[in-house]
Write an enzyme that holds these catalytic residues in place. Structure first.
Site, PDB file in Angstrom:
ATOM      1  CG  ASP A  10      91.759 -54.509  19.033  1.00  0.00           C
ATOM      2  OD1 ASP A  10      90.977 -53.544  19.179  1.00  0.00           O
ATOM      3  OD2 ASP A  10      92.490 -54.651  18.028  1.00  0.00           O
ATOM      4  CG  ASP A  15      90.340 -50.829  21.134  1.00  0.00           C
ATOM      5  OD1 ASP A  15      89.486 -51.567  20.628  1.00  0.00           O
ATOM      6  OD2 ASP A  15      91.423 -50.550  20.567  1.00  0.00           O
ATOM      7  CG  ASN A  39      94.763 -52.220  18.341  1.00  0.00           C
ATOM      8  OD1 ASN A  39      94.976 -52.072  17.140  1.00  0.00           O
ATOM      9  ND2 ASN A  39      93.734 -51.650  18.948  1.00  0.00           N
ATOM     10  CB  THR A 124      86.198 -51.266  18.895  1.00  0.00           C
ATOM     11  OG1 THR A 124      86.719 -51.842  20.103  1.00  0.00           O
ATOM     12  CG2 THR A 124      84.859 -50.597  19.172  1.00  0.00           C
ATOM     13  CG  PHE A 166      94.792 -53.575  12.220  1.00  0.00           C
ATOM     14  CD1 PHE A 166      96.073 -54.049  12.015  1.00  0.00           C
ATOM     15  CD2 PHE A 166      94.094 -53.994  13.342  1.00  0.00           C
ATOM     16  CE1 PHE A 166      96.651 -54.942  12.912  1.00  0.00           C
ATOM     17  CE2 PHE A 166      94.668 -54.880  14.244  1.00  0.00           C
ATOM     18  CZ  PHE A 166      95.948 -55.354  14.034  1.00  0.00           C
ATOM     19  CG  ASN A 167      89.677 -53.346  13.779  1.00  0.00           C
ATOM     20  OD1 ASN A 167      90.732 -53.586  14.371  1.00  0.00           O
ATOM     21  ND2 ASN A 167      88.841 -52.403  14.178  1.00  0.00           N
ATOM     22  CG  HIS A 240      90.628 -45.333  14.230  1.00  0.00           C
ATOM     23  ND1 HIS A 240      90.663 -44.809  12.954  1.00  0.00           N
ATOM     24  CD2 HIS A 240      91.922 -45.469  14.615  1.00  0.00           C
ATOM     25  CE1 HIS A 240      91.916 -44.650  12.572  1.00  0.00           C
ATOM     26  NE2 HIS A 240      92.702 -45.038  13.563  1.00  0.00           N
ATOM     27  CG  ASP A 241      88.483 -48.709  18.089  1.00  0.00           C
ATOM     28  OD1 ASP A 241      88.381 -48.763  16.848  1.00  0.00           O
ATOM     29  OD2 ASP A 241      89.313 -49.373  18.726  1.00  0.00           O
TER      30      ASP A 241
END
Length: 314
Positions: A10, A15, A39, A124, A166-167, A240-241
């Site tokens: 996203d 990402d 996102n 992700t 969040f995800n 993060h991803d």
């Protein structure tokens, strides 16, 4: 033989780096990119995936749009983190990488059927597309999905709510389906990604590459850093991803433990929380490998090398 991967994402600043690492590293065969709302809206995340592929010279990888809302309820977006476009910071021209006409579930299905060996799914963003695929094609998933390596969740506090990352918060029912699927699942959550902040040294390393792609990446991280300071008070933004792909190409880079993971679906204050039983107090069987640590210098070496590789080819 490179590891065949379908990336479900996203974009989103982090990402974008995941796409680049998956495309650049010789240990990965990036078969397809599917997008999901998270996102930003599905229209924006899909456009952003095409933008990143265009500026990084990633061609021949189909990009397909997936679900624009969660399986249940209304969706979330993270404009306070990723900006209005979902990828604020640098300027982008019109992408030249086309949009595949197939929807995400169809592209995942056809890609699995066409590839000679089982494929790893790397989500992700919210898990809506992956869950929809598992519901529609359970037998195919059991036969042709090697494993699911996802970025999401946490072993402690969240970032969307005090309890939820969040995800997972964006589609808790989808996350529950994934963790309950019986497939091998690896969860790399905020407790790991907060160990890899994009510090000033990282920006200096990107600047030293001297390519247009490296400058664009530095601008992405600069914007990302600004919002993380404003929203969370962090001095540098966690990337993060890409930890998902980094884990695949460098086994051992992320430290994992086996543990039961449950997704809270009904809690008034805890909906979307990943309840990770690290101490075995529930007696439930483990259903996931859970990230707890990372070799941060090795991780950033992979990111910088991916930007260097793609930038030098432009």
């Amino acid at each position: 033989m490179p590891l065949p991967v379908i990336l479900d994402c996203d974009p989103g600043h982090d990402d974008a780096f995941t796409i680049m690492l998956a495309a650049a590293h010789p240990a990965v065969e990036l078969l397809a990119i599917t997008t999901v709302a998270g996102n930003a809206t599905i229209e924006k995340t899909t456009l952003n995936a095409r933008r990143i592929c265009t500026v990084a010279g990633i061609e021949g990888v189909p990009v397909s749009a997936g679900l624009g809302r969660p399986l249940c309820g209304t969706g979330l977006v993270a404009g306070n983190i990723h900006g209005e476009s979902g990828l604020d910071g640098p300027g982008f021209g019109e992408p030249t990488v086309p949009l595949d006409p197939r929807d995400a579930v169809t592209l995942i299905r056809e890609t699995l059927l066409a590839h000679p060996v089982p494929v790893t799914l790397v989500p992700t963003g919210p898990l809506s597309n992956v869950a929809a695929f598992l519901l529609a094609h359970p037998a195919l998933a059991a036969e042709r999905v090697e494993r699911i390596v996802l970025m999401g969740g946490y072993t402690g506090r969240g970032n969307r709510t005090p309890a939820a990352e969040f995800n997972i918060a964006a589609d808790p029912e989808a996350a529950d389906i994934v963790f309950s699927s019986g497939l091998p699942v690896t969860m790399i959550g905020l407790n790991v990604s907060h160990q890899v902040p994009a510090t000033a040294d990282v920006l200096d390393r990107l600047d030293a590459l001297g390519t247009p792609l490296a400058r664009l990446c530095a601008e992405l991280l600069t914007f990302f850093g600004t919002t993380y300071r404003e929203v969370f008070g962090l001095t540098a933004p966690p990337l993060h991803d890409p930890l998902t792909v980094a884990h695949l190409v460098a086994p051992g880079l992320v430290t994992l433990v086996r543990a039961p993971v449950a997704v809270e679906l009904t809690g008034t204050h805890t909906r979307g929380a990943t309840v990770v039983d690290l101490d075995g107090v529930t007696g439930r069987p483990a259903n996931a490998d859970v990230g707890i640590g990372v070799d941060a210098p090795a991780y950033w070496d992979l990111i910088i090398e991916a930007v260097r590789t793609l930038g030098s080819a432009r």
